[in-house]
Scaffold this active site. Structure first.
Site, PDB file in Angstrom:
ATOM      1  N   ALA A 216      35.830 -47.205  -5.804  1.00 26.15           N
ATOM      2  CA  ALA A 216      36.748 -46.072  -5.733  1.00 26.15           C
ATOM      3  C   ALA A 216      38.192 -46.542  -5.843  1.00 26.15           C
ATOM      4  CB  ALA A 216      36.522 -45.280  -4.442  1.00 26.15           C
TER       5      ALA A 216
ATOM      6  N   ILE B 253      34.476 -41.328 -10.131  1.00 24.61           N
ATOM      7  CA  ILE B 253      33.744 -42.347  -9.396  1.00 24.61           C
ATOM      8  C   ILE B 253      32.285 -42.365  -9.849  1.00 24.61           C
ATOM      9  CG2 ILE B 253      33.113 -43.220  -7.128  1.00 24.61           C
ATOM     10  CD1 ILE B 253      36.166 -43.150  -7.826  1.00 24.61           C
TER      11      ILE B 253
ATOM     12  N   ARG C 181      34.867 -55.967 -16.361  1.00 24.05           N
ATOM     13  CA  ARG C 181      35.004 -55.755 -17.798  1.00 24.05           C
ATOM     14  C   ARG C 181      33.973 -56.551 -18.583  1.00 24.05           C
ATOM     15  NH1 ARG C 181      41.574 -55.703 -17.094  1.00 24.05           N
ATOM     16  NH2 ARG C 181      41.703 -53.448 -16.699  1.00 24.05           N
TER      17      ARG C 181
ATOM     18  N   ARG D 217      10.917 -45.677 -43.574  1.00 21.38           N
ATOM     19  CA  ARG D 217      11.366 -44.507 -44.339  1.00 21.38           C
ATOM     20  C   ARG D 217      11.453 -44.876 -45.823  1.00 21.38           C
ATOM     21  NH1 ARG D 217      12.038 -39.088 -45.327  1.00 21.38           N
ATOM     22  NH2 ARG D 217      14.150 -38.572 -46.043  1.00 21.38           N
TER      23      ARG D 217
ATOM     24  N   GLN E 102      20.587 -51.729 -51.525  1.00 21.48           N
ATOM     25  CA  GLN E 102      21.710 -52.592 -51.178  1.00 21.48           C
ATOM     26  C   GLN E 102      22.704 -51.915 -50.245  1.00 21.48           C
ATOM     27  OE1 GLN E 102      24.967 -53.903 -54.011  1.00 21.48           O
ATOM     28  NE2 GLN E 102      23.781 -55.812 -53.890  1.00 21.48           N
TER      29      GLN E 102
ATOM     30  N   GLU F 146      36.829 -48.903 -16.854  1.00 18.33           N
ATOM     31  CA  GLU F 146      37.234 -50.272 -16.516  1.00 18.33           C
ATOM     32  C   GLU F 146      38.497 -50.681 -17.278  1.00 18.33           C
ATOM     33  OE1 GLU F 146      35.587 -50.412 -14.182  1.00 18.33           O
ATOM     34  OE2 GLU F 146      33.514 -51.033 -14.320  1.00 18.33           O
TER      35      GLU F 146
END
Length: 381
Positions: free
Chosen positions: A126, A159, A244, A269, A280, A364
């Site tokens: 916090a 928070i 971090r 697919r 490509q 962060e």
């Protein structure tokens, strides 16, 4: 596909294999349902605790795993690849334990840290307020010493685990002396006068509860002051350097998951009689995605190794957070493109990955703040 990792020893290899098994078998199958229902995965955090995964980088004497950050972050990446909410939650919990583990007294550590690291308690961090996000020194939540207690008044914002956590590592103002007037209190969730606001309505990570925490004359024993009065901002910012790295690892996990989905889909697919992956244009797209993931992983590992060796790593942590979260946003967006119309539907997880990838660029410390940190470190070199 499983990431090929250069781990330091067989013990680390066994740990990562265990984490990958738990992530694949116990976490990933639940992620889509919990996110759609905005359901907080408390039992899954308890599972991590029982498995010894909630205290990996902390000392074994207090119930932690005693691991290097190099290994811890790779375990965190595996978890985030399966379910970002759990990965970020583990990173936040680790950061919430930082002040006590590194700056608490021996008595404080022996009293509270084993439960925090053992999985019985889940933490929250916090620091932020509505008018004190990037400018953390501007926080206004006050704590006034009254006898043997601090009385806290104010509101914390954004928070993670707000209203769900068992304890809140809380930065409060104990004097008007600017950045030197901030202190750190370890606040139990059942403190009278502490309550959670309504959960924020978010575009992603909806299984992770984010809420304001409201302190209305909340009384906390002065024995829960971590460090000295006035040390709070220093403790907060130091914890953020490591936090971090946690977010960088989570972002890489998310990007790896998106890449894996794109590769698997484009292999099966077919268009014009050929698998889409053979064209490509798709090859180049996937190659760029893989390059971004591997490069981002390298940045957080470099910073982690510096941290483990006791070297300065503040700049490297900001670089890792910046590079990894920007890469995750790009890779998840490209994954949606690789799946075409299918990628835009909820039948495949890449649309969720793309929504989730946005917030790591923000919390962060926003990526704009990371650029400021990096530039200042260069100026002061």
């Amino acid at each position: 596909m499983a990431v090929e990792r250069l781990l330091p020893d067989t013990e680390a290899e066994d740990l990562i294999a265990l984490v990958r098994e738990i992530a694949t078998d116990e976490l990933k199958p639940l992620a889509a349902e919990y996110e759609e229902k905005e359901r907080f995965p408390r039992e899954q955090f308890r599972l991590l605790g029982r498995s010894g995964l909630l205290g990996l980088p902390y000392p074994e004497e207090y119930g932690g795993g005693g691991l290097s950050y190099e290994v811890y972050l790779q375990a965190l990446e595996e978890i985030a690849a399966a379910w970002l909410t759990i990965g970020v939650g583990l990173s936040v919990h680790t950061m919430s334990c930082y002040a006590l583990a590194n700056h608490g007294t021996d008595e404080q550590r022996s009293t509270w840290l084993p439960d925090m690291l053992g999985g019985d308690l889940l933490g929250a961090y916090a620091l932020s307020e509505t008018n004190a996000g990037s400018d953390a020194a501007a926080l206004s939540t006050r704590a006034v010493l009254d006898g043997a207690d601090y009385v806290i008044t104010g509101t914390k914002a954004w928070i993670t685990h707000g209203g769900e956590a068992d304890f809140y590592t809380t930065m409060v103002r104990t004097s008007p002396d600017g950045s030197r007037g901030i202190s750190c209190l370890l606040v139990p969730a059942d403190t009278p006068g502490l309550s959670a606001g309504a959960p924020e309505r978010k575009m992603g990570m909806t299984g992770s509860t984010t809420a304001q925490m409201i302190f209305d004359g909340a009384r906390v024993p002065a024995t829960r002051l971590v460090g000295a009065e006035g040390d709070g901002l220093k403790l907060a910012l130091t914890a953020l350097n490591s936090g971090r790295l946690g977010i960088a690892a989570c972002a890489v996990g998310l990007a790896q998951a998106a890449l894996d989905e794109a590769v698997a889909y484009t292999k099966q697919r077919t268009q014009f009689g050929r698998p889409v992956i053979d064209f490509q244009g798709m090859e180049f797209l996937l190659a760029d995605m893989a390059s971004a993931v591997d490069s981002a992983r390298a940045t957080y590992l470099d910073a982690a190794r510096r941290r483990d060796r006791g070297l300065p790593f503040k700049r490297q942590a900001s670089i890792a957070k910046l590079v990894a979260t920007d890469a995750a946003m790009k890779v998840t967006t490209d994954a949606v493109q690789a799946l075409g119309g299918a990628g835009y539907t909820k039948d495949f997880p890449v649309e969720r990955y793309m929504r989730e990838a946005k917030v790591p660029q923000i919390f962060e410390g926003t990526n704009q703040i990371q650029r400021m940190v990096i530039a200042r470190e260069l100026k002061n070199a």
